[in-house]
Design a protein around this motif. Structure first.
Motif, PDB file in Angstrom:
ATOM      1  N   GLY A  78       0.788  -1.221   0.000  1.00  0.00           N
ATOM      2  CA  GLY A  78       0.000   0.000   0.000  1.00  0.00           C
ATOM      3  C   GLY A  78       0.821   1.271   0.000  1.00  0.00           C
ATOM      4  O   GLY A  78       0.270   2.365   0.186  1.00  0.00           O
ATOM      5  N   GLU A  79       2.140   1.159  -0.221  1.00  0.00           N
ATOM      6  CA  GLU A  79       3.016   2.325  -0.220  1.00  0.00           C
ATOM      7  C   GLU A  79       3.176   2.885  -1.631  1.00  0.00           C
ATOM      8  O   GLU A  79       3.188   2.141  -2.619  1.00  0.00           O
ATOM      9  N   ILE A  80       3.311   4.213  -1.715  1.00  0.00           N
ATOM     10  CA  ILE A  80       3.570   4.870  -2.993  1.00  0.00           C
ATOM     11  C   ILE A  80       5.015   4.611  -3.416  1.00  0.00           C
ATOM     12  O   ILE A  80       5.937   4.649  -2.595  1.00  0.00           O
ATOM     13  N   ARG A  81       5.230   4.372  -4.680  1.00  0.00           N
ATOM     14  CA  ARG A  81       6.562   4.223  -5.264  1.00  0.00           C
ATOM     15  C   ARG A  81       6.633   5.049  -6.544  1.00  0.00           C
ATOM     16  O   ARG A  81       5.631   5.178  -7.264  1.00  0.00           O
ATOM     17  N   VAL A  82       7.799   5.595  -6.827  1.00  0.00           N
ATOM     18  CA  VAL A  82       8.049   6.247  -8.114  1.00  0.00           C
ATOM     19  C   VAL A  82       9.366   5.701  -8.647  1.00  0.00           C
ATOM     20  O   VAL A  82      10.399   5.760  -7.965  1.00  0.00           O
ATOM     21  N   MET A  83       9.323   5.152  -9.868  1.00  0.00           N
ATOM     22  CA  MET A  83      10.500   4.513 -10.462  1.00  0.00           C
ATOM     23  C   MET A  83      10.641   4.910 -11.920  1.00  0.00           C
ATOM     24  O   MET A  83       9.654   5.292 -12.570  1.00  0.00           O
ATOM     25  N   HIS A  84      11.858   4.811 -12.414  1.00  0.00           N
ATOM     26  CA  HIS A  84      12.088   5.056 -13.834  1.00  0.00           C
ATOM     27  C   HIS A  84      11.494   3.912 -14.654  1.00  0.00           C
ATOM     28  O   HIS A  84      11.645   2.731 -14.306  1.00  0.00           O
ATOM     29  N   ASN A  85      10.846   4.270 -15.737  1.00  0.00           N
ATOM     30  CA  ASN A  85      10.172   3.309 -16.620  1.00  0.00           C
ATOM     31  C   ASN A  85      11.167   2.757 -17.638  1.00  0.00           C
ATOM     32  O   ASN A  85      10.979   2.865 -18.852  1.00  0.00           O
ATOM     33  N   VAL A  86      12.245   2.154 -17.116  1.00  0.00           N
ATOM     34  CA  VAL A  86      13.345   1.679 -17.958  1.00  0.00           C
ATOM     35  C   VAL A  86      13.777   0.308 -17.456  1.00  0.00           C
ATOM     36  O   VAL A  86      14.253   0.173 -16.324  1.00  0.00           O
ATOM     37  N   CYS A  87      13.641  -0.704 -18.269  1.00  0.00           N
ATOM     38  CA  CYS A  87      14.074  -2.051 -17.901  1.00  0.00           C
ATOM     39  C   CYS A  87      15.585  -2.069 -17.701  1.00  0.00           C
ATOM     40  O   CYS A  87      16.341  -1.461 -18.479  1.00  0.00           O
ATOM     41  N   ARG A  88      16.049  -2.790 -16.675  1.00  0.00           N
ATOM     42  CA  ARG A  88      17.476  -2.854 -16.372  1.00  0.00           C
ATOM     43  C   ARG A  88      18.221  -3.863 -17.228  1.00  0.00           C
ATOM     44  O   ARG A  88      19.406  -4.102 -17.016  1.00  0.00           O
ATOM     45  N   HIS A  89      17.548  -4.432 -18.224  1.00  0.00           N
ATOM     46  CA  HIS A  89      18.194  -5.340 -19.160  1.00  0.00           C
ATOM     47  C   HIS A  89      18.795  -4.535 -20.309  1.00  0.00           C
ATOM     48  O   HIS A  89      19.984  -4.235 -20.323  1.00  0.00           O
ATOM     49  N   LEU A  94       8.844  -0.319 -19.787  1.00  0.00           N
ATOM     50  CA  LEU A  94       8.061  -1.378 -19.170  1.00  0.00           C
ATOM     51  C   LEU A  94       6.572  -1.182 -19.394  1.00  0.00           C
ATOM     52  O   LEU A  94       5.848  -2.110 -19.752  1.00  0.00           O
ATOM     53  N   LEU A  95       6.101   0.047 -19.171  1.00  0.00           N
ATOM     54  CA  LEU A  95       4.680   0.348 -19.296  1.00  0.00           C
ATOM     55  C   LEU A  95       4.457   1.426 -20.337  1.00  0.00           C
ATOM     56  O   LEU A  95       5.287   2.317 -20.519  1.00  0.00           O
ATOM     57  N   ASP A  96       3.316   1.344 -20.999  1.00  0.00           N
ATOM     58  CA  ASP A  96       2.921   2.373 -21.949  1.00  0.00           C
ATOM     59  C   ASP A  96       2.321   3.563 -21.200  1.00  0.00           C
ATOM     60  O   ASP A  96       1.907   3.440 -20.045  1.00  0.00           O
ATOM     61  N   LEU A 105       5.715  -5.825 -12.667  1.00  0.00           N
ATOM     62  CA  LEU A 105       6.118  -5.021 -13.820  1.00  0.00           C
ATOM     63  C   LEU A 105       6.927  -5.926 -14.741  1.00  0.00           C
ATOM     64  O   LEU A 105       8.060  -6.314 -14.417  1.00  0.00           O
ATOM     65  N   VAL A 106       6.331  -6.300 -15.865  1.00  0.00           N
ATOM     66  CA  VAL A 106       6.958  -7.266 -16.773  1.00  0.00           C
ATOM     67  C   VAL A 106       7.344  -6.558 -18.064  1.00  0.00           C
ATOM     68  O   VAL A 106       6.495  -5.970 -18.749  1.00  0.00           O
ATOM     69  N   CYS A 107       8.628  -6.625 -18.387  1.00  0.00           N
ATOM     70  CA  CYS A 107       9.096  -6.010 -19.629  1.00  0.00           C
ATOM     71  C   CYS A 107       8.554  -6.798 -20.822  1.00  0.00           C
ATOM     72  O   CYS A 107       8.749  -8.025 -20.902  1.00  0.00           O
ATOM     73  N   PRO A 108       7.874  -6.136 -21.765  1.00  0.00           N
ATOM     74  CA  PRO A 108       7.317  -6.862 -22.906  1.00  0.00           C
ATOM     75  C   PRO A 108       8.371  -7.356 -23.894  1.00  0.00           C
ATOM     76  O   PRO A 108       8.056  -8.171 -24.761  1.00  0.00           O
ATOM     77  N   TYR A 109       9.622  -6.898 -23.742  1.00  0.00           N
ATOM     78  CA  TYR A 109      10.669  -7.268 -24.704  1.00  0.00           C
ATOM     79  C   TYR A 109      11.211  -8.669 -24.416  1.00  0.00           C
ATOM     80  O   TYR A 109      11.121  -9.573 -25.245  1.00  0.00           O
TER      81      TYR A 109
END
Length: 417
Positions: A78-89, A94-96, A105-109
């Motif tokens: 229930g905690e707020i998070r803010v993250m970069h929308n960039v897969c570490r691979h 990650l998201l549109d 959070l599943v990378c579609p690539y």
């Protein structure tokens, strides 16, 4: 061909005359836009959303700022998070854009999967020696202040955000923004530079001529006037209004509702102003007839007569009333395009058609934003004209524009321009 400019940005900053609008190039040049994006939207705190953007675990929304894409979400605890929308691979998104619900959070690539806390949970075909521990999603520095979400993309965020937090946490507490819901949301792309959008918002010189819907509940005199331009009758009315203001502010504060103006507009990094404003007419809310739009009040509010707690920063403006709130954020898209995103908040249990009607809730600020969009487009077209010469701000109604321009110049110089 490589694009060049006749003068460095510093020369434009030096050319700004005190008490006057900015030189044209600071509104129109592409190199200035890129500098603005870095200085004011990466190195300073900006407001990007509200807690009720992601009310439940697994709720996520994407906010794009230039080439930076951010994921705002609520994790399993229930905690707020803010993250970069960039897969570490290999860096895929990650998201549109937009809102979604996710369990991971599943990378579609290549299907790398991350927990909602950001930790890498699954990375197929990487071998036994692969260390997942150092491949979590990159977090973003953020603060939640009274249900508003502020982020800073710098490794050294300005410390004076603490002043904003100290002032606003108490003022916003009764509105319960964390327990509100978004009743409506609108994106408008204004055909102008982001600074023109902010300048337009920081004065009400233009209100009586352009915002008939807003002026039912909003008092343009609250943001300055030339006493000599008023008729004796209007002067008497203004004196009565400000006498009422003093009385009402004293009364509100005695009852435990902080109301007096607090400004941090110059000689600072984090720019903000707040004040509890009197609502005109019926005195309840910014609606077509100034009466409350929602029968179910926000948070712990029990009264409709506590005015409009307004708050602005360099990328947002917000109005908190007993029955609803209106929050607007801006994101520059180009030197001549600015996204204005507006959200209307009501109590999370308020039911449309029962507790409120959507038209009554939204009509005033939909009309006002559309009118402002037209004004910003006119302003931008004018500053692009070779005939444009920076003009003088009114010492009565545009003092906040002068403060904003001064702050803008100072912050650009503080970052090496």
């Amino acid at each position: 061909m490589l694009q060049t400019f006749a003068s460095p940005i510093s020369a434009l900053l030096d050319a700004r005359a005190e008490g006057h609008s900015l030189p044209a190039g600071l509104y129109t040049r592409e190199d200035v836009f890129e500098a603005d994006l870095d200085v004011f939207f990466r190195q300073h705190w900006i407001c990007i959303g509200v807690e009720c953007d992601v009310p439940e675990p697994g709720d996520a929304t994407v906010v794009d700022i230039g080439k930076t894409s951010l994921i705002l979400l609520r994790d399993d605890d229930g905690e707020i998070r803010v993250m970069h929308n960039v897969c570490r691979h290999r860096g895929a998104r990650l998201l549109d854009p937009g809102k979604t619900i996710v369990s991971k959070l599943v990378c579609p690539y290549h299907t790398w999967a991350y927990e909602l806390s950001g930790e890498l949970a699954y990375a197929p075909h990487m071998g036994k020696a692969f260390d997942k521990e150092c491949r979590s999603l990159k977090p973003v520095t953020f603060k939640v202040i009274g249900g508003l979400i502020y982020i800073c993309l710098s490794e050294n965020p300005p410390a004076d955000i603490d002043n904003l937090e100290q002032v606003m946490a108490e003022r916003l507490a009764p509105y319960g923004i964390a327990n509100a819901k978004i009743a409506h949301e609108v994106d408008v792309i204004e055909k102008g530079n982001w600074k023109l959008t902010i300048e337009n918002n920081r004065e009400c010189y233009h209100c009586s001529a352009n915002h008939p819907e807003l002026c039912v509940s909003f008092v343009d005199l609250d943001f300055g006037f030339d006493p000599e331009s008023l008729s004796p009758e209007d002067q008497a009315q203004a004196e009565e209004h400000f006498k009422l203001y003093a009385e009402r502010t004293q009364q509100w504060e005695a009852e435990g509702y902080p109301s007096a103006a607090v400004e941090q507009l110059v000689d600072c990094a984090t720019n903000f102003r707040t004040q509890r404003l009197i609502i005109s007419g019926a005195g309840e809310s910014q609606t077509p007839d100034a009466t409350a739009a929602s029968a179910k009040l926000l948070g712990s509010m029990t009264r409709k007569d506590l005015g409009d707690t307004h708050l602005w920063g360099h990328n947002s403006w917000k109005h908190f009333m007993g029955d609803h709130a209106v929050v607007s954020f801006i994101i520059p898209l180009s030197a001549d395009r600015t996204l204005v995103r507006t959200k209307w908040l009501v109590h999370k249990d308020a039911v449309e058609g029962v507790d409120y009607e959507l038209d009554k809730l939204t009509d005033v600020w939909i009309a006002t934003t559309d009118q402002d969009s037209e004004l910003v487009a006119r302003s931008h077209a004018g500053v692009e004209d070779p005939a444009y010469v920076p003009g003088p701000y009114s010492p009565f109604t545009e003092t906040n524009l002068d403060k904003f321009a001064t702050w803008y110049i100072d912050r650009m110089r503080a970052h090496g321009y």
